[in-house]
Design a protein around this motif. Sequence first.
Motif, PDB file in Angstrom:
ATOM      1  N   LYS A  77      28.622  35.151  17.969  1.00 48.91           N
ATOM      2  CA  LYS A  77      27.353  34.434  18.138  1.00 48.91           C
ATOM      3  C   LYS A  77      26.344  35.401  18.741  1.00 48.91           C
ATOM      4  O   LYS A  77      26.402  35.691  19.937  1.00 48.91           O
ATOM      5  CB  LYS A  77      27.519  33.206  19.030  1.00 48.91           C
ATOM      6  N   LYS A 109      30.389  31.376  15.053  1.00 46.97           N
ATOM      7  CA  LYS A 109      29.436  30.372  15.523  1.00 46.97           C
ATOM      8  C   LYS A 109      28.002  30.807  15.248  1.00 46.97           C
ATOM      9  O   LYS A 109      27.075  30.322  15.866  1.00 46.97           O
ATOM     10  CB  LYS A 109      29.627  30.128  17.020  1.00 46.97           C
ATOM     11  N   ASP A 110      27.830  31.722  14.316  1.00 46.74           N
ATOM     12  CA  ASP A 110      26.523  32.300  14.022  1.00 46.74           C
ATOM     13  C   ASP A 110      26.375  32.426  12.509  1.00 46.74           C
ATOM     14  O   ASP A 110      27.237  32.991  11.850  1.00 46.74           O
ATOM     15  CB  ASP A 110      26.426  33.690  14.671  1.00 46.74           C
ATOM     16  N   SER A 111      25.297  31.896  11.977  1.00 48.05           N
ATOM     17  CA  SER A 111      25.097  31.952  10.520  1.00 48.05           C
ATOM     18  C   SER A 111      24.309  33.184  10.087  1.00 48.05           C
ATOM     19  O   SER A 111      23.970  33.320   8.917  1.00 48.05           O
ATOM     20  CB  SER A 111      24.385  30.686  10.048  1.00 48.05           C
ATOM     21  N   THR A 112      24.044  34.106  11.008  1.00 46.86           N
ATOM     22  CA  THR A 112      23.303  35.320  10.686  1.00 46.86           C
ATOM     23  C   THR A 112      24.089  36.155   9.673  1.00 46.86           C
ATOM     24  O   THR A 112      25.261  36.448   9.877  1.00 46.86           O
ATOM     25  CB  THR A 112      23.055  36.154  11.963  1.00 46.86           C
ATOM     26  N   SER A 139      28.265  38.365   9.216  1.00 46.71           N
ATOM     27  CA  SER A 139      29.156  37.639   8.318  1.00 46.71           C
ATOM     28  C   SER A 139      30.458  38.370   8.002  1.00 46.71           C
ATOM     29  O   SER A 139      31.395  37.775   7.506  1.00 46.71           O
ATOM     30  CB  SER A 139      28.438  37.306   7.010  1.00 46.71           C
ATOM     31  N   THR A 151      32.615  34.095   7.078  1.00 51.45           N
ATOM     32  CA  THR A 151      31.968  32.829   6.733  1.00 51.45           C
ATOM     33  C   THR A 151      32.875  31.908   5.913  1.00 51.45           C
ATOM     34  O   THR A 151      32.529  30.755   5.692  1.00 51.45           O
ATOM     35  CB  THR A 151      30.669  33.074   5.937  1.00 51.45           C
ATOM     36  N   LYS A 187      36.092  28.771   9.709  1.00 49.15           N
ATOM     37  CA  LYS A 187      35.544  28.789  11.075  1.00 49.15           C
ATOM     38  C   LYS A 187      36.189  29.882  11.920  1.00 49.15           C
ATOM     39  O   LYS A 187      35.519  30.564  12.681  1.00 49.15           O
ATOM     40  CB  LYS A 187      35.735  27.422  11.728  1.00 49.15           C
TER      41      LYS A 187
END
Length: 110
Positions: A18, A41-44, A48, A62, A65
Amino acid sequence: MGTAAVEQGSQETNIVVKGGYSPSTIVLKQGVPGKVNFDMKDSTACLSHVVFEQLGVDKDLTKQKVTTIDIPTDKKGTYNFVYGMGMFHGKVVVKSRSSQILSASGFNLF
């Protein structure tokens, strides 16, 4: 710095992804099978993937989880990891039991 708990003959620890990696340094005991779980916990996009070049590992974080990476612990050493472009990084350090005792006593062998 994080240290893996040893349970039933193996050790496992978590790294939260994150805005970077937390913790960014993990210590494993030599000779005990080790796993590192990357909890995404990070979609950046730049976070990935995680790459352990020395181990030939490039995992897409990705797809699930939590992504688990097996770490060889047969000899002591350091395995560096980075995200795909190299800006965020961390390391897994495999130490012998005597190194961990001395380090906890205030002596640093590295």
